[in-house]
Scaffold this motif. Structure first.
Motif, mmCIF file in Angstrom:
data_model
loop_
_atom_site.group_PDB
_atom_site.id
_atom_site.type_symbol
_atom_site.label_atom_id
_atom_site.label_comp_id
_atom_site.label_asym_id
_atom_site.label_seq_id
_atom_site.Cartn_x
_atom_site.Cartn_y
_atom_site.Cartn_z
ATOM 1 N N GLU A 92 0.522 -1.343 0.191
ATOM 2 C CA GLU A 92 -0.173 -0.030 -0.708
ATOM 3 C C GLU A 92 0.880 1.007 0.043
ATOM 4 O O GLU A 92 1.918 1.251 0.368
ATOM 5 N N LEU A 93 -0.154 2.635 -0.872
ATOM 6 C CA LEU A 93 0.645 3.752 0.000
ATOM 7 C C LEU A 93 0.010 4.104 0.996
ATOM 8 O O LEU A 93 -0.976 4.579 0.656
ATOM 9 N N VAL A 94 0.575 4.979 2.049
ATOM 10 C CA VAL A 94 0.239 5.466 2.815
ATOM 11 C C VAL A 94 0.592 7.179 2.447
ATOM 12 O O VAL A 94 1.524 7.355 2.256
ATOM 13 N N ILE A 95 -0.232 8.467 2.837
ATOM 14 C CA ILE A 95 0.617 9.846 3.157
ATOM 15 C C ILE A 95 0.174 10.388 4.284
ATOM 16 O O ILE A 95 -1.017 10.110 5.111
ATOM 17 N N GLU A 96 0.586 11.191 5.351
ATOM 18 C CA GLU A 96 0.540 11.062 6.629
ATOM 19 C C GLU A 96 1.036 12.887 6.606
ATOM 20 O O GLU A 96 1.931 13.133 5.983
ATOM 21 N N ASP A 97 0.484 13.613 6.742
ATOM 22 C CA ASP A 97 0.679 15.340 7.483
ATOM 23 C C ASP A 97 1.214 15.186 7.913
ATOM 24 O O ASP A 97 1.776 14.998 9.619
ATOM 25 N N LEU A 98 2.503 16.385 8.293
ATOM 26 C CA LEU A 98 3.894 16.506 8.954
ATOM 27 C C LEU A 98 4.000 17.456 9.749
ATOM 28 O O LEU A 98 4.283 18.083 10.192
ATOM 29 N N GLY A 99 2.417 18.087 9.905
ATOM 30 C CA GLY A 99 1.714 19.587 10.755
ATOM 31 C C GLY A 99 1.801 20.408 10.129
ATOM 32 O O GLY A 99 2.604 21.701 11.019
ATOM 33 N N LEU A 154 0.547 23.794 8.665
ATOM 34 C CA LEU A 154 -0.126 24.574 9.081
ATOM 35 C C LEU A 154 -1.248 24.883 7.583
ATOM 36 O O LEU A 154 -2.213 24.904 8.425
ATOM 37 N N ASN A 155 -1.364 24.884 6.389
ATOM 38 C CA ASN A 155 -2.646 24.652 5.011
ATOM 39 C C ASN A 155 -3.550 23.494 5.190
ATOM 40 O O ASN A 155 -3.973 22.889 4.869
ATOM 41 N N GLY A 156 -2.729 21.990 5.835
ATOM 42 C CA GLY A 156 -2.933 20.784 6.219
ATOM 43 C C GLY A 156 -2.932 20.042 4.474
ATOM 44 O O GLY A 156 -2.317 20.440 3.838
ATOM 45 N N THR A 157 -3.272 19.147 4.435
ATOM 46 C CA THR A 157 -2.618 17.410 3.566
ATOM 47 C C THR A 157 -4.469 16.880 3.546
ATOM 48 O O THR A 157 -4.984 16.530 4.013
ATOM 49 N N PHE A 158 -5.405 17.640 1.979
ATOM 50 C CA PHE A 158 -6.860 17.012 1.614
ATOM 51 C C PHE A 158 -6.283 15.331 0.981
ATOM 52 O O PHE A 158 -5.297 15.673 -0.036
ATOM 53 N N VAL A 159 -7.083 14.374 0.956
ATOM 54 C CA VAL A 159 -7.322 13.122 -0.049
ATOM 55 C C VAL A 159 -8.542 13.088 -0.590
ATOM 56 O O VAL A 159 -9.676 12.836 0.718
ATOM 57 N N ASN A 160 -9.025 13.594 -1.743
ATOM 58 C CA ASN A 160 -10.112 13.551 -2.300
ATOM 59 C C ASN A 160 -11.323 14.220 -1.174
ATOM 60 O O ASN A 160 -12.300 14.284 -1.603
ATOM 61 N N GLY A 161 -10.491 15.197 -1.206
ATOM 62 C CA GLY A 161 -10.914 16.937 -0.820
ATOM 63 C C GLY A 161 -11.572 16.776 0.672
ATOM 64 O O GLY A 161 -11.919 17.658 1.106
ATOM 65 N N ALA A 183 -4.149 11.518 10.109
ATOM 66 C CA ALA A 183 -4.051 10.783 10.569
ATOM 67 C C ALA A 183 -3.216 9.641 9.187
ATOM 68 O O ALA A 183 -3.748 10.507 8.092
ATOM 69 N N ALA A 184 -2.203 8.775 9.493
ATOM 70 C CA ALA A 184 -1.739 8.207 8.161
ATOM 71 C C ALA A 184 -2.960 7.674 7.047
ATOM 72 O O ALA A 184 -3.705 7.132 7.815
ATOM 73 N N THR A 185 -2.880 7.944 5.760
ATOM 74 C CA THR A 185 -4.274 7.443 5.391
ATOM 75 C C THR A 185 -4.053 6.902 3.935
ATOM 76 O O THR A 185 -2.689 7.135 3.225
ATOM 77 N N SER A 186 -4.259 5.252 4.385
ATOM 78 C CA SER A 186 -3.901 4.852 2.733
ATOM 79 C C SER A 186 -4.158 5.074 1.144
ATOM 80 O O SER A 186 -5.548 5.748 1.156
ATOM 81 N N LEU A 187 -3.962 5.335 0.654
ATOM 82 C CA LEU A 187 -4.437 5.825 -1.262
ATOM 83 C C LEU A 187 -5.021 4.617 -2.064
ATOM 84 O O LEU A 187 -3.778 3.592 -1.652
ATOM 85 N N HIS A 188 -5.475 5.484 -2.862
ATOM 86 C CA HIS A 188 -5.758 3.779 -3.960
ATOM 87 C C HIS A 188 -5.216 4.958 -5.627
ATOM 88 O O HIS A 188 -4.967 5.937 -5.335
ATOM 89 N N SER A 189 -5.458 4.092 -6.205
ATOM 90 C CA SER A 189 -5.205 4.749 -7.479
ATOM 91 C C SER A 189 -6.520 5.540 -7.971
ATOM 92 O O SER A 189 -7.905 5.269 -7.685
ATOM 93 N N SER A 207 -1.533 13.525 -8.639
ATOM 94 C CA SER A 207 -2.426 12.272 -8.913
ATOM 95 C C SER A 207 -1.569 11.259 -8.218
ATOM 96 O O SER A 207 -0.463 10.859 -8.350
ATOM 97 N N VAL A 208 -2.706 9.739 -8.030
ATOM 98 C CA VAL A 208 -1.975 8.935 -7.800
ATOM 99 C C VAL A 208 -2.490 7.646 -8.712
ATOM 100 O O VAL A 208 -3.018 7.690 -9.597
ATOM 101 N N SER A 209 -0.800 6.783 -8.969
ATOM 102 C CA SER A 209 -1.310 5.771 -9.454
ATOM 103 C C SER A 209 -0.348 4.712 -8.796
ATOM 104 O O SER A 209 0.873 4.961 -8.523
ATOM 105 N N LEU A 210 -1.379 3.695 -8.389
ATOM 106 C CA LEU A 210 -0.402 2.350 -8.433
ATOM 107 C C LEU A 210 -0.524 1.509 -8.996
ATOM 108 O O LEU A 210 -1.052 1.010 -10.105
ATOM 109 N N PRO A 211 0.823 0.071 -9.495
ATOM 110 C CA PRO A 211 0.775 -0.818 -9.958
ATOM 111 C C PRO A 211 -0.325 -1.800 -10.502
ATOM 112 O O PRO A 211 -0.902 -1.783 -9.377
ATOM 113 N N VAL A 212 -0.402 -2.390 -11.074
ATOM 114 C CA VAL A 212 -1.560 -3.571 -11.337
ATOM 115 C C VAL A 212 -1.037 -4.676 -11.146
ATOM 116 O O VAL A 212 -0.012 -4.944 -11.342
#
Length: 215
Positions: free
Chosen positions: A59-66, A68-75, A80-86, A98-103
């Motif tokens: 899996e590919l995971v994204i995490e905000d490192l504190g 100021l303006n924040g990190t948004f996934v699909n709006g 906390a750490a969040t798993s990403l999908h294609s 945009s995210v691309s994952l291997p098939v």
């Protein structure tokens, strides 16, 4: 890079903002920010160390490192750490990625499914073999009872005879006691013998009395 392109490792593509169209593979960890990071973006809305992308297993995971303006996934802003999908979209400041994952090949997908499902629960229960009947050996004949040398005493028929006791009182038979006359004194005349008692007259037969009455 479009979603139809095949990638061998997880990849992010800058869809809009500074450096649009650039694709960056993520092999281990990728930190995104304005300076002293793996991926530097010229975006004033970003923090110096804004967010980090990591490959965890498959899996590919994204995490905000504190930031100021924040990190948004699909709006949605993440906390906390969040798993990403294609085809997921990431927004950092004014930059959109945009995210691309291997098939995964079918074999890999089947392996992952086997890990999630307990195959033992799907298999039918094992059939226990029927135990064979065990032969019962005949018991040896019992030994004949031995004679008991102790004599058997019948307490119900045993009788105890009383011991006769000596009676100091003499037994006198009054019916058979006879008094003998005292012998005459010496020189006394001898009394005459007593006459025998007269015999009783003979009785007349009863039938003779009957004849006499009829006369």
């Amino acid at each position: 890079m479009t979603s139809s392109d095949t990638v061998e490792v997880p990849t992010i593509t800058i869809a809009s903002g500074p450096g649009a169209g650039r694709s960056v593979p993520v092999a281990g960890e990728l930190v995104i920010g304005r300076e002293n990071v793996d991926l530097i973006l010229d975006d004033d809305e970003l923090s110096r160390r804004h967010a980090a992308l990591r490959v965890v297993g498959e899996e590919l995971v994204i995490e905000d490192l504190g930031s100021l303006n924040g990190t948004f996934v699909n709006g949605q802003r993440i906390s906390a750490a969040t798993s990403l999908h294609s085809e997921d979209t990431i927004r950092l400041g004014t930059t959109q990625l945009s995210v691309s994952l291997p098939v995964r090949p079918p074999a890999a997908a089947a392996t992952r499914f086997a890990r999630a499902v307990d195959l033992d629960s799907l298999s039918p229960p094992a059939v226990q073999p029927t135990p064979e009947p065990t032969a019962v050996e005949p018991s040896p004949p019992s030994a004949a009872p031995t004679a008991d040398p102790t004599p058997i005493v019948d307490t119900e028929t045993t009788r105890v005879r009383p011991t006769p006791t000596a009676d100091p009182t003499p037994i006198v038979d009054t019916e058979t006691t006879r008094v003998r006359p005292a012998p005459p004194a010496a020189g006394a005349p001898t009394p005459p013998p007593s006459a025998p008692p007269a015999s009783a007259a003979p009785r007349r037969p009863w039938w003779r009395s009957l004849l006499f009455w009829r006369r």
